[in-house]
Design a protein around this motif. Structure first.
Motif, PDB file in Angstrom:
ATOM      1  N   ARG A   1      76.401  63.606  -3.412  1.00 35.84           N
ATOM      2  CA  ARG A   1      74.958  62.889  -4.575  1.00 35.84           C
ATOM      3  C   ARG A   1      73.947  63.103  -4.233  1.00 35.84           C
ATOM      4  NH1 ARG A   1      76.561  56.479  -2.307  1.00 35.84           N
ATOM      5  NH2 ARG A   1      73.933  56.363  -1.085  1.00 35.84           N
ATOM      6  N   ARG A   2      73.382  63.191  -3.322  1.00 35.87           N
ATOM      7  CA  ARG A   2      72.506  63.919  -3.758  1.00 35.87           C
ATOM      8  C   ARG A   2      71.779  62.313  -3.068  1.00 35.87           C
ATOM      9  NH1 ARG A   2      70.344  69.875  -3.378  1.00 35.87           N
ATOM     10  NH2 ARG A   2      72.430  71.453  -2.293  1.00 35.87           N
ATOM     11  N   THR A   3      71.438  61.703  -2.987  1.00 32.72           N
ATOM     12  CA  THR A   3      70.105  61.010  -3.402  1.00 32.72           C
ATOM     13  C   THR A   3      69.751  60.022  -1.481  1.00 32.72           C
ATOM     14  OG1 THR A   3      71.653  58.933  -3.853  1.00 32.72           O
ATOM     15  CG2 THR A   3      70.623  60.924  -5.738  1.00 32.72           C
ATOM     16  N   LEU A   4      68.710  59.553  -2.430  1.00 33.29           N
ATOM     17  CA  LEU A   4      68.747  59.109  -0.611  1.00 33.29           C
ATOM     18  C   LEU A   4      67.400  57.778  -1.205  1.00 33.29           C
ATOM     19  CD1 LEU A   4      69.552  59.573   2.388  1.00 33.29           C
ATOM     20  CD2 LEU A   4      67.280  60.868   2.776  1.00 33.29           C
ATOM     21  N   ARG A   5      67.759  56.516  -0.229  1.00 31.05           N
ATOM     22  CA  ARG A   5      66.632  55.507  -0.972  1.00 31.05           C
ATOM     23  C   ARG A   5      66.487  54.441   0.508  1.00 31.05           C
ATOM     24  NH1 ARG A   5      67.371  50.749  -4.329  1.00 31.05           N
ATOM     25  NH2 ARG A   5      65.310  51.494  -5.330  1.00 31.05           N
ATOM     26  N   ILE A   6      64.807  54.775   0.663  1.00 28.25           N
ATOM     27  CA  ILE A   6      64.823  53.832   2.003  1.00 28.25           C
ATOM     28  C   ILE A   6      63.552  52.740   1.797  1.00 28.25           C
ATOM     29  CG2 ILE A   6      63.426  54.602   3.868  1.00 28.25           C
ATOM     30  CD1 ILE A   6      64.013  57.515   3.553  1.00 28.25           C
ATOM     31  N   TRP A   7      63.607  52.087   1.951  1.00 26.73           N
ATOM     32  CA  TRP A   7      63.312  50.298   2.022  1.00 26.73           C
ATOM     33  C   TRP A   7      62.449  49.863   3.063  1.00 26.73           C
ATOM     34  CZ3 TRP A   7      65.103  44.713   1.802  1.00 26.73           C
ATOM     35  CH2 TRP A   7      64.264  43.837   1.200  1.00 26.73           C
TER      36      TRP A   7
ATOM     37  N   ARG B   1      67.061  63.242  -4.771  1.00 31.24           N
ATOM     38  CA  ARG B   1      66.982  62.682  -5.601  1.00 31.24           C
ATOM     39  C   ARG B   1      65.898  61.509  -4.789  1.00 31.24           C
ATOM     40  NH1 ARG B   1      66.875  57.710  -8.621  1.00 31.24           N
ATOM     41  NH2 ARG B   1      69.011  57.937  -8.117  1.00 31.24           N
ATOM     42  N   ILE B   2      64.897  61.194  -4.233  1.00 33.10           N
ATOM     43  CA  ILE B   2      64.188  60.585  -2.475  1.00 33.10           C
ATOM     44  C   ILE B   2      63.726  59.688  -3.347  1.00 33.10           C
ATOM     45  CG2 ILE B   2      63.838  59.921  -0.952  1.00 33.10           C
ATOM     46  CD1 ILE B   2      64.903  62.981  -0.278  1.00 33.10           C
ATOM     47  N   GLU B   3      64.094  57.874  -2.928  1.00 31.74           N
ATOM     48  CA  GLU B   3      63.128  56.743  -3.052  1.00 31.74           C
ATOM     49  C   GLU B   3      62.485  56.658  -2.182  1.00 31.74           C
ATOM     50  OE1 GLU B   3      64.042  54.541  -6.838  1.00 31.74           O
ATOM     51  OE2 GLU B   3      65.789  55.632  -7.159  1.00 31.74           O
ATOM     52  N   ILE B   4      61.376  55.872  -1.962  1.00 31.62           N
ATOM     53  CA  ILE B   4      60.549  55.491  -0.589  1.00 31.62           C
ATOM     54  C   ILE B   4      60.476  54.224  -1.673  1.00 31.62           C
ATOM     55  CG2 ILE B   4      59.099  55.040   1.208  1.00 31.62           C
ATOM     56  CD1 ILE B   4      59.830  58.158   1.170  1.00 31.62           C
ATOM     57  N   VAL B   5      60.718  53.041  -1.581  1.00 32.07           N
ATOM     58  CA  VAL B   5      60.370  52.032  -2.072  1.00 32.07           C
ATOM     59  C   VAL B   5      59.515  50.636  -1.105  1.00 32.07           C
ATOM     60  CG1 VAL B   5      60.333  50.024  -2.891  1.00 32.07           C
ATOM     61  CG2 VAL B   5      62.212  51.663  -3.381  1.00 32.07           C
TER      62      VAL B   5
ATOM     63  N   PHE C   1      65.441  39.664  -3.027  1.00 33.08           N
ATOM     64  CA  PHE C   1      65.218  40.864  -3.257  1.00 33.08           C
ATOM     65  C   PHE C   1      66.553  41.516  -3.942  1.00 33.08           C
ATOM     66  CE2 PHE C   1      65.147  40.328   1.450  1.00 33.08           C
ATOM     67  CZ  PHE C   1      67.101  40.811   1.744  1.00 33.08           C
ATOM     68  N   SER C   2      67.791  41.202  -4.280  1.00 33.34           N
ATOM     69  CA  SER C   2      68.957  41.863  -4.419  1.00 33.34           C
ATOM     70  C   SER C   2      68.855  42.732  -5.523  1.00 33.34           C
ATOM     71  CB  SER C   2      70.337  41.055  -4.650  1.00 33.34           C
ATOM     72  OG  SER C   2      69.745  40.243  -5.991  1.00 33.34           O
ATOM     73  N   GLY C   3      67.216  42.821  -6.099  1.00 33.56           N
ATOM     74  CA  GLY C   3      67.392  43.379  -8.024  1.00 33.56           C
ATOM     75  C   GLY C   3      66.683  45.034  -7.374  1.00 33.56           C
ATOM     76  N   LEU C   4      65.735  45.270  -5.850  1.00 30.59           N
ATOM     77  CA  LEU C   4      65.558  46.122  -6.225  1.00 30.59           C
ATOM     78  C   LEU C   4      66.589  47.357  -5.738  1.00 30.59           C
ATOM     79  CD1 LEU C   4      63.244  45.092  -3.117  1.00 30.59           C
ATOM     80  CD2 LEU C   4      62.242  45.857  -4.980  1.00 30.59           C
ATOM     81  N   GLY C   5      68.117  46.823  -5.958  1.00 30.12           N
ATOM     82  CA  GLY C   5      69.413  48.129  -5.212  1.00 30.12           C
ATOM     83  C   GLY C   5      69.511  47.975  -3.591  1.00 30.12           C
ATOM     84  N   ARG C   6      70.782  49.153  -3.723  1.00 29.57           N
ATOM     85  CA  ARG C   6      71.106  49.564  -2.418  1.00 29.57           C
ATOM     86  C   ARG C   6      69.914  50.595  -1.996  1.00 29.57           C
ATOM     87  NH1 ARG C   6      75.487  46.121  -1.566  1.00 29.57           N
ATOM     88  NH2 ARG C   6      76.489  47.039   0.217  1.00 29.57           N
ATOM     89  N   PHE C   7      70.363  50.572  -0.645  1.00 30.71           N
ATOM     90  CA  PHE C   7      69.545  51.514   0.382  1.00 30.71           C
ATOM     91  C   PHE C   7      69.960  51.853   1.260  1.00 30.71           C
ATOM     92  CE2 PHE C   7      66.305  48.497  -1.467  1.00 30.71           C
ATOM     93  CZ  PHE C   7      65.001  49.445  -1.728  1.00 30.71           C
ATOM     94  N   ASP C   8      69.689  53.271   1.662  1.00 35.70           N
ATOM     95  CA  ASP C   8      70.322  54.149   2.577  1.00 35.70           C
ATOM     96  C   ASP C   8      69.703  53.472   4.533  1.00 35.70           C
ATOM     97  OD1 ASP C   8      72.309  55.772   0.931  1.00 35.70           O
ATOM     98  OD2 ASP C   8      70.006  56.208   0.085  1.00 35.70           O
TER      99      ASP C   8
END
Ligand SMILES: C[S@@+](CC[C@H](N)C(=O)[O-])C[C@H]1O[C@@H](n2cnc3c(N)ncnc32)[C@H](O)[C@@H]1O
Length: 285
Positions: free
Chosen positions: A100-106, A134-138, A201-208
């Motif tokens: 899936r090539r995505t990474l979400r970091i909080w 697709r990288i997302e850092i929040v 904070f559930s609205g932030l979505g899910r994180f790896d």
């Protein structure tokens, strides 16, 4: 400050930010709030408390809460978490997220941005392996003031000398007079949002990956457990949680279990079978 003023301030801080001050921290409150009171044209803490108790002092109360937070942070703080990110977390996720090539970091409680930007630089160093991902850092924090500084990505000479390897300074920062600004490509990797960990904070979505470091130490156990439970509900089952050097889940919650031989690193406990929802948030206004 009278004992009543102190108790009032303790109550407000606990309710608004989770800060759990012991009975003997009057000196800390005085050192942070006397200057704030003076700036607001008030003689001292008793007058500040009086004003807070009267109606229409919401902005002042927010200032008090923000003034009492500890924003100490620096690039690659404690080093080991970023070694874990580079050597353990990223290799595992590169494999498990290959399709899936995505990474979400909080970065929860990111203060002035050094933590999420350290994460961003770690990822940038792996650009070849992450090409096409697709990288997302929040980055989130309670305090608007630290978030403004985070977004600007501008640091003093002193701040870049704390923990940041010189090669990364040269590679990822531009000098502006006596200050240093992170390059736009690193800044663009991090999105900042104001968020109180006591609130939903559930609205932030899910994180790896979740970095939640050096903030839970300020909370009491009930609040900490509640936050662990709710982090467990937003982290992927094979995701990873990185805590600060003085923080642990051991003996506090079984929502996470320690990652073998990696200090400070935790994974959701598969025996818990995922998060229990809905989860009650700690009351915070
Ligand atoms: C000591 S700094 C830690 C920064 C960074 N995580 C690190 O380890 O270097 C703690 C941060 O937690 C934030 N904070 C305190 N209470 C919070 C809350 N209830 N919700 C979100 N952030 C909070 C403060 O504003 C502060 O920026």
């Amino acid at each position: 400050m009278t004992p009543f003023d102190y108790d009032y301030l303790r109550g407000i801080l606990k309710q608004r930010s989770g800060l759990d001050l012991s009975a003997d921290k009057q000196y800390l409150v005085e050192s942070r709030l006397v200057p704030l009171a003076r700036k607001a044209g008030l003689a001292g803490i008793p007058e500040l408390v009086q004003k807070m108790k009267g109606g229409g002092a919401e902005a002042l109360t927010t200032e008090v809460v923000e003034a009492m937070t500890t924003n100490e942070t620096f690039f690659f703080r404690d080093k080991v978490p970023f070694d874990h990110l580079r050597d353990t977390i990223l290799p595992a996720l590169l494999q498990s997220r290959a399709s899936r090539r995505t990474l979400r970091i909080w970065s929860a409680a990111c203060s002035t941005g050094q933590e999420p930007y350290s994460i961003a630089m770690c990822l940038k160093e792996k650009a070849a392996q992450l090409a096409g991902w697709r990288i997302e850092i929040v980055g989130t924090d309670l305090s608007q003031e630290v978030l403004e500084k985070s977004r600007a990505g501008i640091y003093s000479q002193f701040e870049v000398q704390r923990g940041l390897p010189i090669q990364l300074l040269v590679k990822y920062f531009a000098q502006i007079g006596e200050l240093w600004q992170l390059n736009p490509d690193i800044r663009a990797m991090v999105q900042y949002r104001q968020l109180n960990l006591l609130q939903d904070f559930s609205g932030l979505g899910r994180f790896d990956v979740v970095f939640c470091r050096n903030v839970l130490i300020y909370f009491d156990q009930e609040t900490t457990v509640n936050i662990f439970e709710r982090i467990a509900s937003v982290i992927e089952p094979d995701g990873m949680l990185m805590l600060g050097a003085a923080e642990s889940v051991v003996g506090i919650t079984n929502a996470f279990r320690p990652y073998p031989d990696k200090r400070g690193l935790y994974q959701p406990n598969p025996e818990r079978g995922g998060a229990r929802t809905p989860l009650r948030v700690v009351a915070a206004r």
